[in-house]
Design a protein around this motif. Structure first.
Motif, PDB file in Angstrom:
ATOM      1  N   THR A   1      63.547  21.022 100.915  1.00 13.84           N
ATOM      2  CA  THR A   1      64.120  20.581  99.923  1.00 13.84           C
ATOM      3  C   THR A   1      64.466  22.012  99.482  1.00 13.84           C
ATOM      4  OG1 THR A   1      62.685  18.749 100.344  1.00 13.84           O
ATOM      5  CG2 THR A   1      63.479  19.488  97.985  1.00 13.84           C
TER       6      THR A   1
ATOM      7  N   GLY B   1      64.189  15.389  97.947  1.00 10.55           N
ATOM      8  CA  GLY B   1      63.830  15.407  99.579  1.00 10.55           C
ATOM      9  C   GLY B   1      64.322  14.676 100.927  1.00 10.55           C
TER      10      GLY B   1
ATOM     11  N   ARG C   1      58.986  19.395 105.267  1.00 10.29           N
ATOM     12  CA  ARG C   1      59.447  18.893 104.199  1.00 10.29           C
ATOM     13  C   ARG C   1      59.725  19.914 103.008  1.00 10.29           C
ATOM     14  NH1 ARG C   1      57.465  12.380 104.151  1.00 10.29           N
ATOM     15  NH2 ARG C   1      58.858  11.999 106.067  1.00 10.29           N
TER      16      ARG C   1
END
Length: 205
Positions: free
Chosen positions: A115, A137, A111
């Protein structure tokens, strides 16, 4: 002997399908001799086919599934992803073929890199000019189907159901792989990249 044990064909089929996706080339045959039913699973493209399966009722934003793999310090990583036109994210993470439903360090690494890399690319290409800030995100993960699979020699499982990966070293390994490979993919695929960023920007608005 417990006579009450019953095997559910569809439960087993789902698990074997998952195992075949996670281990490309592996051939699994499931036969139910009670009813003479048989099914076979084998996927030469592994995780990429897993993503196509997850996106089968949705409309993908780009035709090719993004796939990359790498290995560092005895940790093997495979990642596949593809955005669709829906508003939900479906991200699945695995360690040693175990579905880590509580996430963990591999998912955090994925993640974070997703992002960072998406924002870097979008800023470079001046695609965030309508926004005051970077993309969050959750805006980037809207409509994303992704699978992150790691193989770790000595996994530490934590959490209430022992399905959260705790190995700290895995985070950085996943993160650097996704940073490099996703940046490279976005650079080489400007048309789908722009479609993806446009969708993220709309989500942010």
């Amino acid at each position: 002997k417990d006579e009450s044990l019953t095997y559910d064909f569809s439960t087993l089929a789902n698990r074997f399908r998952e195992l075949a996706f996670l281990n490309k080339g592996l051939h699994i045959t499931l036969s139910d001799e009670r009813v003479g039913k048989k099914t076979e699973f084998q996927y030469t493209n592994g995780l990429a086919e897993f993503i196509s399966y997850l996106n089968q009722s949705k409309k993908p934003l780009h035709s090719n599934v993004v796939f990359f793999a790498g290995e560092k310090d005895n940790v093997a990583v495979e990642v596949a992803l593809q955005w669709n036109d829906s508003y939900s994210e479906s991200i699945y993470s695995y360690c040693n073929n175990i579905n880590t439903i509580e996430g963990g360090t591999h998912l955090i690494g994925f993640r974070g890199a997703l992002t960072r890399t998406t924002n870097n690319y979008a800023t470079q290409k001046n695609l965030l000019k309508d926004l005051k800030t970077n993309l969050e995100g959750e805006d980037i993960r809207e409509g994303l189907a992704a699978v992150v699979s790691v193989k770790v020699k000595e996994p530490q499982f934590e959490g209430q159901t022992k399905t959260k990966l705790g190995n700290n070293e895995v985070r950085g390994i996943v993160e650097s792989l996704v940073n490099d490979k996703l940046a490279d993919w976005l650079d080489r695929n400007p048309t789908p990249a722009k479609l993806i960023i446009t969708k993220c920007v709309e989500a942010a608005r």
